[in-house]
Design a protein around this motif. Structure first.
Motif, PDB file in Angstrom:
ATOM      1  N   UNK A  66      40.638  32.431-132.132  1.00  0.00           N
ATOM      2  CA  UNK A  66      40.230  31.429-131.139  1.00  0.00           C
ATOM      3  C   UNK A  66      38.842  31.745-130.603  1.00  0.00           C
ATOM      4  N   UNK A  84      41.052  29.736-137.549  1.00  0.00           N
ATOM      5  CA  UNK A  84      42.241  30.259-136.876  1.00  0.00           C
ATOM      6  C   UNK A  84      43.024  31.193-137.770  1.00  0.00           C
ATOM      7  N   UNK A  86      46.084  31.920-139.333  1.00  0.00           N
ATOM      8  CA  UNK A  86      47.293  31.166-139.668  1.00  0.00           C
ATOM      9  C   UNK A  86      48.538  32.044-139.806  1.00  0.00           C
ATOM     10  N   UNK A  92      50.742  33.305-125.223  1.00  0.00           N
ATOM     11  CA  UNK A  92      49.601  33.349-124.309  1.00  0.00           C
ATOM     12  C   UNK A  92      49.981  33.951-122.960  1.00  0.00           C
ATOM     13  N   UNK A  96      51.605  28.015-121.523  1.00  0.00           N
ATOM     14  CA  UNK A  96      51.115  27.286-122.677  1.00  0.00           C
ATOM     15  C   UNK A  96      52.150  26.328-123.242  1.00  0.00           C
ATOM     16  N   UNK A  98      54.338  22.941-123.679  1.00  0.00           N
ATOM     17  CA  UNK A  98      53.985  21.538-123.515  1.00  0.00           C
ATOM     18  C   UNK A  98      54.808  20.986-122.360  1.00  0.00           C
ATOM     19  N   UNK A 100      55.412  18.193-121.225  1.00  0.00           N
ATOM     20  CA  UNK A 100      56.149  16.935-121.423  1.00  0.00           C
ATOM     21  C   UNK A 100      57.301  17.078-122.405  1.00  0.00           C
ATOM     22  N   UNK A 113      56.445  20.488-136.938  1.00  0.00           N
ATOM     23  CA  UNK A 113      55.123  20.210-137.495  1.00  0.00           C
ATOM     24  C   UNK A 113      54.965  20.771-138.909  1.00  0.00           C
ATOM     25  N   UNK A 161      58.761  30.266-135.755  1.00  0.00           N
ATOM     26  CA  UNK A 161      57.911  30.008-136.921  1.00  0.00           C
ATOM     27  C   UNK A 161      57.831  31.225-137.832  1.00  0.00           C
TER      28      UNK A 161
ATOM     29  N   UNK B 154      44.679  26.035-122.718  1.00  0.00           N
ATOM     30  CA  UNK B 154      45.713  26.939-123.222  1.00  0.00           C
ATOM     31  C   UNK B 154      46.761  26.161-124.013  1.00  0.00           C
ATOM     32  N   UNK B 155      47.170  25.006-123.474  1.00  0.00           N
ATOM     33  CA  UNK B 155      48.159  24.188-124.182  1.00  0.00           C
ATOM     34  C   UNK B 155      47.588  23.737-125.532  1.00  0.00           C
ATOM     35  N   UNK B 157      45.184  25.255-127.284  1.00  0.00           N
ATOM     36  CA  UNK B 157      45.129  26.424-128.162  1.00  0.00           C
ATOM     37  C   UNK B 157      46.511  26.742-128.709  1.00  0.00           C
ATOM     38  N   UNK B 158      47.510  26.605-127.840  1.00  0.00           N
ATOM     39  CA  UNK B 158      48.876  26.874-128.284  1.00  0.00           C
ATOM     40  C   UNK B 158      49.255  25.925-129.421  1.00  0.00           C
ATOM     41  N   UNK B 159      48.930  24.644-129.247  1.00  0.00           N
ATOM     42  CA  UNK B 159      49.205  23.672-130.307  1.00  0.00           C
ATOM     43  C   UNK B 159      48.527  24.077-131.604  1.00  0.00           C
ATOM     44  N   UNK B 160      47.276  24.496-131.497  1.00  0.00           N
ATOM     45  CA  UNK B 160      46.533  24.888-132.696  1.00  0.00           C
ATOM     46  C   UNK B 160      47.179  26.108-133.351  1.00  0.00           C
ATOM     47  N   UNK B 161      47.544  27.101-132.511  1.00  0.00           N
ATOM     48  CA  UNK B 161      48.133  28.318-133.068  1.00  0.00           C
ATOM     49  C   UNK B 161      49.494  28.043-133.693  1.00  0.00           C
ATOM     50  N   UNK B 162      50.195  27.012-133.168  1.00  0.00           N
ATOM     51  CA  UNK B 162      51.485  26.664-133.765  1.00  0.00           C
ATOM     52  C   UNK B 162      51.297  25.914-135.077  1.00  0.00           C
ATOM     53  N   UNK B 163      50.039  25.639-135.408  1.00  0.00           N
ATOM     54  CA  UNK B 163      49.752  25.053-136.712  1.00  0.00           C
ATOM     55  C   UNK B 163      49.590  23.551-136.708  1.00  0.00           C
ATOM     56  N   UNK B 164      49.305  22.959-135.535  1.00  0.00           N
ATOM     57  CA  UNK B 164      49.154  21.507-135.495  1.00  0.00           C
ATOM     58  C   UNK B 164      47.832  21.081-136.122  1.00  0.00           C
ATOM     59  N   UNK B 168      48.429  15.820-135.436  1.00  0.00           N
ATOM     60  CA  UNK B 168      49.593  16.282-134.671  1.00  0.00           C
ATOM     61  C   UNK B 168      49.206  16.634-133.242  1.00  0.00           C
ATOM     62  N   UNK B 173      49.945  16.367-128.064  1.00  0.00           N
ATOM     63  CA  UNK B 173      49.224  16.910-126.912  1.00  0.00           C
ATOM     64  C   UNK B 173      48.374  15.852-126.196  1.00  0.00           C
TER      65      UNK B 173
END
Ligand code: ATP
Ligand code: MG
Lengths: 278, 261
Positions: A66, A84, A86, A92, A96, A98, A100, A113, A161, B154-155, B157-164, B168, B173
């Motif tokens: 990052x 990144x 992978x 974090x 972090x 979501x 919603x 995903x 994951x 942070x949210x 980055x979290x999405x990116x790290x989860x592979x989105x 996506x 997000x």
């Protein structure tokens, strides 16, 4: 102080003289971490301890891809890191999840995903929530969970994951002492099952020694460096409750604390000074 | 105060106001009537007018037209607002170029557009819808823009790290964040859709609540004007209640404190 490197196995994460600098608003440059040299072998559990603000999170961000170091190199399984990481799952320090999505959806998303059918993803997510002790909280939204519960959902979100490298930034920070130990044991149990490479940031030296194969100490910032690297020879499998009673544990703790204490005092003095001159 | 006591007080206020209104407009005090009925009508006339409208059924047509115009204005305005909001938030350069024009258009009091829209779209419903759209659009646009911009890093980055992937991230997000901002302004945007419809009708139409009020005013039928106002208030309150129900469902994930704001 030894760099334990098993030649047969690839190095999961290697930082080679990584220097990280931030450009501040007034065009000055703040060097957070200087020439950090750190290698985490495949299957190794490394804990990073250091005074607040020294650059622990920064180091994890670099390993996650990052943040790009201003100088130096990052290699992941002996490949230079571009973009990144992978192979890594990142828990974090800040919230972090979501907001919603419900707890179970937050956990399931990691699989969804990747194309896992929703029903199957939800089943596995429920199993993960149960294993972090939140089986009954599946339908809560993050704001309805305590800080510690959110951290545990985050842990499930990352672990589902099955990443090869686990980056954890003070994952048990907001937990009470007892839950910390329970979670620590759970983490060790999960880790023993498939031996991921773990980079674990904590401010709790006892926790670091109890969990890790190696404890790395960082000096106070700015230009923080890695100033110590201890191998923890305590036998595995360990139980966090009992390992603390071990004589070896105490000797190691005293030795590391001797170094760490000085840095903590330095770090504290620097931050109060900086606060005073502003 | 208990709920019952509160309700009692609220009803009391209405009763007192209506009673004063009735007295001042019909009973001479100190030798003269304080509020001339020609300008102020009186509650009994007003309510008999309302009952008349509902009994004869003429009101339904007008209500339906106003409701339909409001819905169209809301849907079209929101769709455009979401589209442009997303586009600008994801393309800062486009946003920078259009910024002064967006500000300029938003600064314009929308009422002055009504005659132009009447010319362009005729006296039917579309000129009213257009007026409502110009009001709704900006509220939704600003909120969606903000919602996309304000996503916690942070949210993200979290999405990116989860592979989105970018798509996506958009779906899991940016989109929920933008919608939450849009929904938090739902009362305002729905209210403005109604305002657009009614003002448009008032300035030139053949049907609708605004038209009804304007007609009554044209023949100095003050009771009719008041009756129209009361029906309009009730109409807006009903819509607002519906919005509250929808909002509760859509924003369950938000802490209550933030939802109140
Ligand atoms: N984006 C940034 N811009 C400028 N300075 C930054 C930025 N991010 C971090 N820093 C600085 O870099 C240093 C290291 O930050 P970092 O977050 O890595 O600390 P940390 O060791 O994780 O602290 P803690 O234990 O409190 O979490 C801090 O002094 C911080 O002020
Ligand atoms: Mg940190």
């Amino acid at each position: 102080m030894n760099q334990a490197m098993d030649k047969a196995k690839p190095t999961a994460v290697a930082l080679e003289d990584a220097t990280v600098a931030f450009r501040l608003a007034d065009a000055r440059v703040y060097t957070a971490v200087e020439r950090a040299r750190l290698a985490v072998a495949h299957g190794e559990f490394v804990a990073i301890v250091g005074p607040t603000g020294c650059g622990k999170s920064t180091l994890l961000n670099v390993a996650a891809g990052l943040l790009k170091p201003a100088a130096g190199a990052v290699t992941i399984f002996d490949q230079p890191l571009a973009g990144l990481n992978r192979d890594a799952g990142y828990l974090f320090q800040a919230d972090a999840l979501f907001p919603w999505k419900t707890a179970i959806d937050n956990v399931a998303i990691g699989l969804e995903i990747k194309g896992t059918p929703r029903q199957k993803a939800l089943e596995q997510a429920q199993a993960w929530l149960t294993s972090v002790g939140l089986g009954a909280f599946a339908n809560r939204y993050p704001h309805m969970l305590s800080g510690g519960q959110r951290k545990r959902v985050g842990l499930a979100q990352v672990l589902i994951r099955d990443p090869k490298i686990l980056l954890m930034d003070e994952p048990f920070g907001p937990l009470d002492a007892q839950t910390r130990q329970v979670m620590g044991n759970l983490l060790l149990e999960l880790w023993t099952a498939d031996r991921k490479a773990v980079l674990f940031v904590t401010h709790d030296l006892e926790e670091a020694i109890a969990l890790a194969d190696r404890v790395v100490i960082m000096s106070a910032g700015p230009s923080s460096r890695i100033i110590g690297d201890w191998r923890v020879e305590l036998p595995r499998p360990r139980d966090i409750f009992e390992v603390r009673l071990d004589k070896q544990f105490h000797e190691l703790h005293r030795e590391i604390w001797g170094v760490l204490k000085e840095e903590v005092m330095k770090g504290y003095a620097q931050s109060t000074q900086a606060g005073g001159t502003n | 105060m208990s709920r019952a006591a509160l309700l009692l007080c609220q009803v009391l206020v209405a009763v007192v106001v209506l009673a004063l209104w009735q007295v001042f407009t019909t009973v001479p005090l100190f030798g003269r009537i304080l509020l001339p009925p020609f300008f102020f009508s009186n509650p009994i006339d007003v309510f008999s007018q309302i009952i008349n409208w509902f009994a004869s059924g003429v009101i339904w047509k007008h209500l339906a037209i106003t409701l339909w115009e409001s819905i169209l204005a809301f849907v079209i305005g929101s769709a455009l607002g979401i589209l442009v909001g997303f586009w600008f938030a994801r393309q800062p350069r486009v946003a920078a170029v259009f910024d002064p024009y967006v500000k300029m258009t938003n600064a314009l009091p929308r009422v002055v557009l009504a005659p132009i829209f009447a010319l362009w779209f005729g006296l039917g419903i579309w000129s009213k819808v257009a007026l409502g759209v110009t009001l709704v659009f900006f509220i939704v646009f600003f909120n969606v823009y903000q919602g996309v911009k304000e996503v916690s890093t942070t949210v993200l980055d979290n999405g990116r790290m989860l592979g989105m992937s970018e798509r996506q991230l958009m779906r899991h997000v940016y989109w929920p964040s933008a919608l939450s901002w849009m929904f938090s302004s739902l009362h305002t945007s729905v209210g403005f859709a109604v305002v657009g419809a009614v003002v448009g009708e008032y300035l030139g139409a053949a049907a609708g609540l605004g038209y009804l009020i304007q007609q009554a005013e044209g023949v100095f039928d003050v009771a009719g004007v008041f009756a129209g106002m009361f029906v309009l208030s009730a109409f807006v309150i009903l819509i607002d209640m519906a919005v509250t129900v929808v909002e509760r469902r859509l924003l369950v994930w938000r802490p209550a404190a933030a939802r109140e704001a």
